[in-house]
Scaffold this motif. Sequence first.
Motif, PDB file in Angstrom:
ATOM      1  N   ILE A  99       6.003   9.650 -19.578  1.00 28.95           N
ATOM      2  CA  ILE A  99       6.335  10.261 -18.297  1.00 28.95           C
ATOM      3  C   ILE A  99       6.777   9.129 -17.381  1.00 28.95           C
ATOM      4  N   GLY A 100       8.021   9.152 -16.989  1.00 28.92           N
ATOM      5  CA  GLY A 100       8.557   8.075 -16.171  1.00 28.92           C
ATOM      6  C   GLY A 100       8.994   6.864 -16.970  1.00 28.92           C
ATOM      7  N   THR A 101       9.017   6.974 -18.284  1.00 31.07           N
ATOM      8  CA  THR A 101       9.484   5.883 -19.135  1.00 31.07           C
ATOM      9  C   THR A 101      10.245   6.457 -20.327  1.00 31.07           C
ATOM     10  N   THR A 102      11.260   5.748 -20.779  1.00 31.80           N
ATOM     11  CA  THR A 102      12.033   6.181 -21.948  1.00 31.80           C
ATOM     12  C   THR A 102      11.587   5.470 -23.213  1.00 31.80           C
ATOM     13  N   SER A 103      10.571   4.615 -23.115  1.00 35.54           N
ATOM     14  CA  SER A 103      10.093   3.886 -24.292  1.00 35.54           C
ATOM     15  C   SER A 103       8.566   3.824 -24.310  1.00 35.54           C
ATOM     16  N   PRO A 104       7.889   4.975 -24.435  1.00 39.39           N
ATOM     17  CA  PRO A 104       6.420   4.969 -24.441  1.00 39.39           C
ATOM     18  C   PRO A 104       5.870   4.203 -25.639  1.00 39.39           C
ATOM     19  N   GLY A 105       4.927   3.299 -25.380  1.00 40.04           N
ATOM     20  CA  GLY A 105       4.360   2.474 -26.440  1.00 40.04           C
ATOM     21  C   GLY A 105       2.986   2.913 -26.877  1.00 40.04           C
ATOM     22  N   SER A 106       2.457   4.021 -26.299  1.00 39.36           N
ATOM     23  CA  SER A 106       1.145   4.547 -26.669  1.00 39.36           C
ATOM     24  C   SER A 106       1.238   6.066 -26.691  1.00 39.36           C
ATOM     25  N   LYS A 107       0.146   6.726 -27.108  1.00 41.03           N
ATOM     26  CA  LYS A 107       0.176   8.178 -27.226  1.00 41.03           C
ATOM     27  C   LYS A 107       0.527   8.860 -25.911  1.00 41.03           C
ATOM     28  N   LEU A 108       0.123   8.280 -24.783  1.00 40.32           N
ATOM     29  CA  LEU A 108       0.540   8.760 -23.468  1.00 40.32           C
ATOM     30  C   LEU A 108       0.755   7.565 -22.569  1.00 40.32           C
ATOM     31  N   GLU A 109       1.959   7.429 -22.046  1.00 36.33           N
ATOM     32  CA  GLU A 109       2.268   6.340 -21.114  1.00 36.33           C
ATOM     33  C   GLU A 109       2.915   6.936 -19.877  1.00 36.33           C
ATOM     34  N   VAL A 110       2.304   6.648 -18.719  1.00 30.81           N
ATOM     35  CA  VAL A 110       2.793   7.150 -17.445  1.00 30.81           C
ATOM     36  C   VAL A 110       3.238   5.958 -16.609  1.00 30.81           C
ATOM     37  N   VAL A 111       4.479   5.994 -16.145  1.00 27.91           N
ATOM     38  CA  VAL A 111       5.036   4.871 -15.388  1.00 27.91           C
ATOM     39  C   VAL A 111       5.614   5.396 -14.081  1.00 27.91           C
ATOM     40  N   GLY A 112       5.301   4.709 -12.976  1.00 31.65           N
ATOM     41  CA  GLY A 112       5.849   5.070 -11.680  1.00 31.65           C
ATOM     42  C   GLY A 112       5.853   3.872 -10.765  1.00 31.65           C
ATOM     43  N   GLY A 113       6.565   3.976  -9.663  1.00 31.87           N
ATOM     44  CA  GLY A 113       6.720   2.826  -8.785  1.00 31.87           C
ATOM     45  C   GLY A 113       5.773   2.779  -7.618  1.00 31.87           C
ATOM     46  N   ALA A 114       5.060   3.878  -7.350  1.00 26.13           N
ATOM     47  CA  ALA A 114       4.194   3.899  -6.171  1.00 26.13           C
ATOM     48  C   ALA A 114       2.913   3.107  -6.403  1.00 26.13           C
ATOM     49  N   SER A 115       2.433   2.438  -5.365  1.00 22.52           N
ATOM     50  CA  SER A 115       1.192   1.668  -5.459  1.00 22.52           C
ATOM     51  C   SER A 115      -0.010   2.569  -5.259  1.00 22.52           C
ATOM     52  N   HIS A 116      -1.037   2.390  -6.084  1.00 26.22           N
ATOM     53  CA  HIS A 116      -2.304   3.122  -6.018  1.00 26.22           C
ATOM     54  C   HIS A 116      -2.069   4.629  -5.873  1.00 26.22           C
ATOM     55  N   GLY A 117      -1.473   5.208  -6.868  1.00 25.38           N
ATOM     56  CA  GLY A 117      -1.246   6.639  -6.819  1.00 25.38           C
ATOM     57  C   GLY A 117      -0.508   7.155  -8.038  1.00 25.38           C
ATOM     58  N   THR A 118      -0.018   6.271  -8.879  1.00 22.76           N
ATOM     59  CA  THR A 118       0.686   6.681 -10.077  1.00 22.76           C
ATOM     60  C   THR A 118      -0.245   6.579 -11.263  1.00 22.76           C
ATOM     61  N   GLY A 119      -0.460   7.662 -11.971  1.00 23.55           N
ATOM     62  CA  GLY A 119      -1.347   7.616 -13.115  1.00 23.55           C
ATOM     63  C   GLY A 119      -1.691   8.988 -13.626  1.00 23.55           C
ATOM     64  N   ILE A 120      -2.927   9.156 -14.061  1.00 25.91           N
ATOM     65  CA  ILE A 120      -3.390  10.403 -14.651  1.00 25.91           C
ATOM     66  C   ILE A 120      -4.527  10.933 -13.792  1.00 25.91           C
ATOM     67  N   THR A 121      -4.443  12.195 -13.400  1.00 22.60           N
ATOM     68  CA  THR A 121      -5.453  12.808 -12.535  1.00 22.60           C
ATOM     69  C   THR A 121      -5.917  14.124 -13.140  1.00 22.60           C
ATOM     70  N   GLN A 122      -7.232  14.346 -13.132  1.00 26.43           N
ATOM     71  CA  GLN A 122      -7.809  15.607 -13.574  1.00 26.43           C
ATOM     72  C   GLN A 122      -8.518  16.234 -12.389  1.00 26.43           C
ATOM     73  N   THR A 123      -8.157  17.474 -12.064  1.00 26.67           N
ATOM     74  CA  THR A 123      -8.768  18.145 -10.920  1.00 26.67           C
ATOM     75  C   THR A 123      -9.270  19.531 -11.317  1.00 26.67           C
ATOM     76  N   ARG A 124     -10.236  20.020 -10.542  1.00 29.65           N
ATOM     77  CA  ARG A 124     -10.754  21.376 -10.689  1.00 29.65           C
ATOM     78  C   ARG A 124     -11.160  21.848  -9.314  1.00 29.65           C
ATOM     79  N   ASN A 125     -10.687  23.011  -8.930  1.00 30.55           N
ATOM     80  CA  ASN A 125     -10.926  23.511  -7.583  1.00 30.55           C
ATOM     81  C   ASN A 125     -12.421  23.592  -7.274  1.00 30.55           C
ATOM     82  N   GLY A 126     -12.806  22.969  -6.151  1.00 28.39           N
ATOM     83  CA  GLY A 126     -14.197  22.994  -5.740  1.00 28.39           C
ATOM     84  C   GLY A 126     -15.065  21.938  -6.370  1.00 28.39           C
ATOM     85  N   HIS A 127     -14.478  21.069  -7.184  1.00 23.36           N
ATOM     86  CA  HIS A 127     -15.232  20.032  -7.879  1.00 23.36           C
ATOM     87  C   HIS A 127     -14.540  18.677  -7.663  1.00 23.36           C
ATOM     88  N   PRO A 128     -15.265  17.577  -7.875  1.00 21.15           N
ATOM     89  CA  PRO A 128     -14.632  16.260  -7.740  1.00 21.15           C
ATOM     90  C   PRO A 128     -13.469  16.090  -8.721  1.00 21.15           C
TER      91      PRO A 128
END
Length: 199
Positions: free
Chosen positions: A113-142
């Motif tokens: 995601i955000g890369t054309t050459s992933p080197g692992s099973k899931l690779e997420v690449v973005g340019g924003a500082s402290h905010g690009t990555g993987i997030t898991q959410t559930r309504n009403g929970h942390p």
Amino acid sequence: GAVTGSGTTNYVPKFTGATVVGNSSIFNDASGNVGIGTASPSQKLHINNSIASSPSYAKFSNAQTGTTTNDGFDIGVNTANDAIIFQRENANLLFATNSTEAIRINSAGNVGIGTTSPGSKLEVVGGASHGTGITQTRNGHPSFSLLNGGTNSVYLGIAPSGGSYSTFMQVAEDGTDINYLRFNTGSGSERMRINSAGN
């Protein structure tokens, strides 16, 4: 010679012999829906396989892929009723939105995601500082995130529902090795730090 034959209303005709015309398997109803293998198409193009032991696929191929069963790209429904997107080639599978590539699965099965050459099973690449990555959410929970912290750091954070990531663990490196491990809680205040010497 003269062409003869007869057909059924709404079926696209085809030559069933050198000079004989009959029905094809293509049905075009009054609303403009086209059916292949069905006389009651429910969409603009409806493909149906009435043989229970066979899948129903549409295939796309070109001069580079070849045209056999194991060539090109298939999309459809298999005999277990699973929806299938099948890249038959030793190549990438791309997903795009707004005319831009969003997700890529390469021939090794790696997802980018955000890369054309992933080197692992899931690779997420973005340019924003402290905010690009993987997030898991559930309504009403942390919520839980693994975020790229920008230059030389990664954050593992926990946030209350709808809140900010003020409780987190930061791993920072100096370009060569891990520099320190930092723990923040509450309003984001640092509570503990382990440096590269283990102190």
